[in-house]
Design a protein around this motif. Structure first.
Motif, PDB file in Angstrom:
ATOM      1  N   LYS A  13       0.873  -1.241   0.091  1.00 43.55           N
ATOM      2  CA  LYS A  13      -0.120   0.159  -0.231  1.00 43.55           C
ATOM      3  C   LYS A  13       0.679   1.282   0.156  1.00 43.55           C
ATOM      4  O   LYS A  13       1.929   1.215   0.495  1.00 43.55           O
ATOM      5  N   ILE A  15       0.539   5.014   1.528  1.00 43.25           N
ATOM      6  CA  ILE A  15      -0.358   5.987   2.413  1.00 43.25           C
ATOM      7  C   ILE A  15      -0.484   7.616   1.664  1.00 43.25           C
ATOM      8  O   ILE A  15       0.729   8.034   1.493  1.00 43.25           O
ATOM      9  N   GLU A  19      -0.277   9.294   7.693  1.00 42.33           N
ATOM     10  CA  GLU A  19       0.501   8.248   8.729  1.00 42.33           C
ATOM     11  C   GLU A  19       0.703   8.878   9.835  1.00 42.33           C
ATOM     12  O   GLU A  19       1.047  10.053  10.008  1.00 42.33           O
ATOM     13  N   VAL A  22      -2.718   8.727  12.295  1.00 45.92           N
ATOM     14  CA  VAL A  22      -3.821   7.745  12.369  1.00 45.92           C
ATOM     15  C   VAL A  22      -3.692   6.934  13.526  1.00 45.92           C
ATOM     16  O   VAL A  22      -4.713   6.351  14.301  1.00 45.92           O
ATOM     17  N   GLN A 127       4.577  -3.937  16.728  1.00 43.54           N
ATOM     18  CA  GLN A 127       5.023  -2.533  16.784  1.00 43.54           C
ATOM     19  C   GLN A 127       4.713  -2.205  17.969  1.00 43.54           C
ATOM     20  O   GLN A 127       5.340  -0.966  18.309  1.00 43.54           O
ATOM     21  N   ALA A 130      -0.060   0.703  17.026  1.00 45.37           N
ATOM     22  CA  ALA A 130      -0.455   0.444  15.349  1.00 45.37           C
ATOM     23  C   ALA A 130      -2.204   1.034  15.113  1.00 45.37           C
ATOM     24  O   ALA A 130      -2.916   1.184  16.232  1.00 45.37           O
ATOM     25  N   SER A 131      -2.150   1.327  13.810  1.00 42.67           N
ATOM     26  CA  SER A 131      -3.546   1.765  13.624  1.00 42.67           C
ATOM     27  C   SER A 131      -3.784   0.547  12.573  1.00 42.67           C
ATOM     28  O   SER A 131      -2.981   0.081  12.178  1.00 42.67           O
ATOM     29  N   ILE A 133      -4.574   1.091   9.402  1.00 41.22           N
ATOM     30  CA  ILE A 133      -4.671   1.604   8.064  1.00 41.22           C
ATOM     31  C   ILE A 133      -3.852   0.539   7.189  1.00 41.22           C
ATOM     32  O   ILE A 133      -4.353   0.133   6.049  1.00 41.22           O
ATOM     33  N   THR A 189       9.106   0.048  11.561  1.00 44.06           N
ATOM     34  CA  THR A 189       7.788   0.971  11.886  1.00 44.06           C
ATOM     35  C   THR A 189       7.961   1.240  13.470  1.00 44.06           C
ATOM     36  O   THR A 189       7.637   2.293  13.875  1.00 44.06           O
ATOM     37  N   SER A 272       5.986   4.953   7.553  1.00 39.11           N
ATOM     38  CA  SER A 272       6.584   5.350   8.613  1.00 39.11           C
ATOM     39  C   SER A 272       7.649   6.397   8.677  1.00 39.11           C
ATOM     40  O   SER A 272       8.121   7.134   9.537  1.00 39.11           O
TER      41      SER A 272
HETATM   42  C1  MEV Z   1       2.914   2.820   8.778  1.00 44.52           C
HETATM   43  O1  MEV Z   1       2.699   2.439   7.429  1.00 44.52           O
HETATM   44  C2  MEV Z   1       1.842   3.674   9.236  1.00 44.52           C
HETATM   45  C3  MEV Z   1       1.814   4.339  10.580  1.00 44.52           C
HETATM   46  O2  MEV Z   1       0.824   5.224  10.699  1.00 44.52           O
HETATM   47  C4  MEV Z   1       1.875   3.195  11.574  1.00 44.52           C
HETATM   48  C5  MEV Z   1       0.574   2.817  11.725  1.00 44.52           C
HETATM   49  O3  MEV Z   1      -0.652   3.278  11.231  1.00 44.52           O
HETATM   50  O4  MEV Z   1       0.436   1.553  12.392  1.00 44.52           O
HETATM   51  C6  MEV Z   1       3.142   5.050  10.785  1.00 44.52           C
END
Ligand code: MEV
Length: 316
Positions: A13, A15, A19, A22, A127, A130-131, A133, A189, A272
């Motif tokens: 993916k 973003i 990032e 979120v 991690q 995390a979110s 996404i 990340t 990240s």
């Molecule tokens: C990493 O691709 C995206 C971050 O926002 C971490 C997350 O959302 O878990 C940095």
């Protein structure tokens, strides 16, 4: 591997906006790309990954998925077109694909929501925070928005954890061309997410930046739905500046972003940060690729809107 196996794959993916903020429940927008992680699995004795053992340090996602499910006998073979630590969702794609394969092998529910939740829990554990996404985008594919303004997307699931909650929506995204510039620097990340958390906890100013990224992202989602590339590009570049203030960019990323801007609507780091990749939204992809390569980055044009996870039985 031969005989009856399960083959699964999931997309990486990028973003587009949001990032890091979120992680604290702010909105984010991501697109699945035409680079996939693939795994084949079949029962075996012990755990074998590409013919060798696994270690929690080198393979934290695989180790976490198998440990959470008490799986101790499995052969796994993998192939990936998503460089690890590149900010393009390699670990989310791995988690989505392996969980999809294991669920099919065990005859469990393979619906997207159950899979997205398990992939998110895995990412969260590895991690430390995390979110959803990355994992939701790998599972669902296409365009995915988290906590978007009402009316812009179709909600597909809702996830809450650690005092934050995220409504994940499918969002239609018009055809757009993105160039990725990979710095070649692998960045995990987890440490970057922890860095932002510490900064936010110790500094009111960091919370304001995170709120501002949320606003920029909401405006960007509206720009996407109006197919307004000028505004979207401007917001991406602004997001890059805000992420730099948060301390997640680096010299190499800034160099590639700068080099792309002449031929782009906008550019920013993606994922990240700390290395990894940047993206540029452009109608002149060849020129952007050249500018990135001249500054030492590895450019490639991505197709967005790729399908999400798939898993099926195969006869080899
Ligand atoms: C990493 O691709 C995206 C971050 O926002 C971490 C997350 O959302 O878990 C940095």
């Amino acid at each position: 591997m031969n005989g009856r196996i399960i083959r699964a794959s999931a997309p990486g993916k990028l973003i587009v906006l949001g990032e890091h903020s979120v992680v604290f429940g702010k909105p984010a927008l991501a697109l699945a790309i035409d680079r996939r992680f693939r795994c084949d699995i079949c029962p075996g004795s012990g755990i074998l990954l590409n013919g060798a053992g696994i270690s929690p340090r080198l393979h934290p996602h695989i180790d976490t998925i198998l440990r959470r499910r008490n799986i101790s006998d499995l052969r796994i073979e993998t192939e990936s077109r998503i460089p690890s630590g590149s900010g393009l969702g390699s670990s989310a794609a791995l988690s989505a694909a392996l969980i999809g394969a294991v669920r099919l092998m065990r005859g469990e529910a393979c619906g997207e929501e159950a899979l997205a939740l398990e992939a998110f829990e895995t990412e969260y554990e590895v991690q430390g925070r995390a979110s959803p996404i990355d994992t939701s985008t790998s599972v669902h594919g296409g365009g995915v928005a988290v906590n978007c303004p009402e009316g812009l997307g179709t909600p597909i699931w809702h996830i809450s954890k650690g005092g934050n909650s995220w409504t994940v929506s499918d969002i239609p995204v018009p055809e757009m061309t993105f160039v990725v510039g990979y710095t070649g620097i692998k960045a995990a990340t987890g440490p970057l997410v922890q860095k932002v958390r510490k900064y936010k906890e110790s500094n009111r100013f960091a919370s304001d930046i995170i709120d501002e990224i949320g606003e920029v992202t909401r405006d960007g989602m509206r720009a996407v739905s109006n197919d307004d590339k000028d505004l979207l590009g401007e917001l991406m570049t602004r997001d890059h500046k805000l992420l730099s203030i948060l301390g997640v960019s680096c010299r190499e990323l800034n160099k590639l972003v700068d080099a792309s801007l002449e031929y782009s609507y906008g550019a920013k780091l993606t994922g990240s940060g700390g290395g990894g990749s940047m993206i540029a939204l452009t109608d002149e992809p060849e020129k952007v690729c050249k500018a990135i390569a001249l500054r030492g980055g590895e450019p490639f044009i991505v197709r967005t809107g790729a399908p999400g996870v798939c898993a099926e039985f195969c006869e080899l």
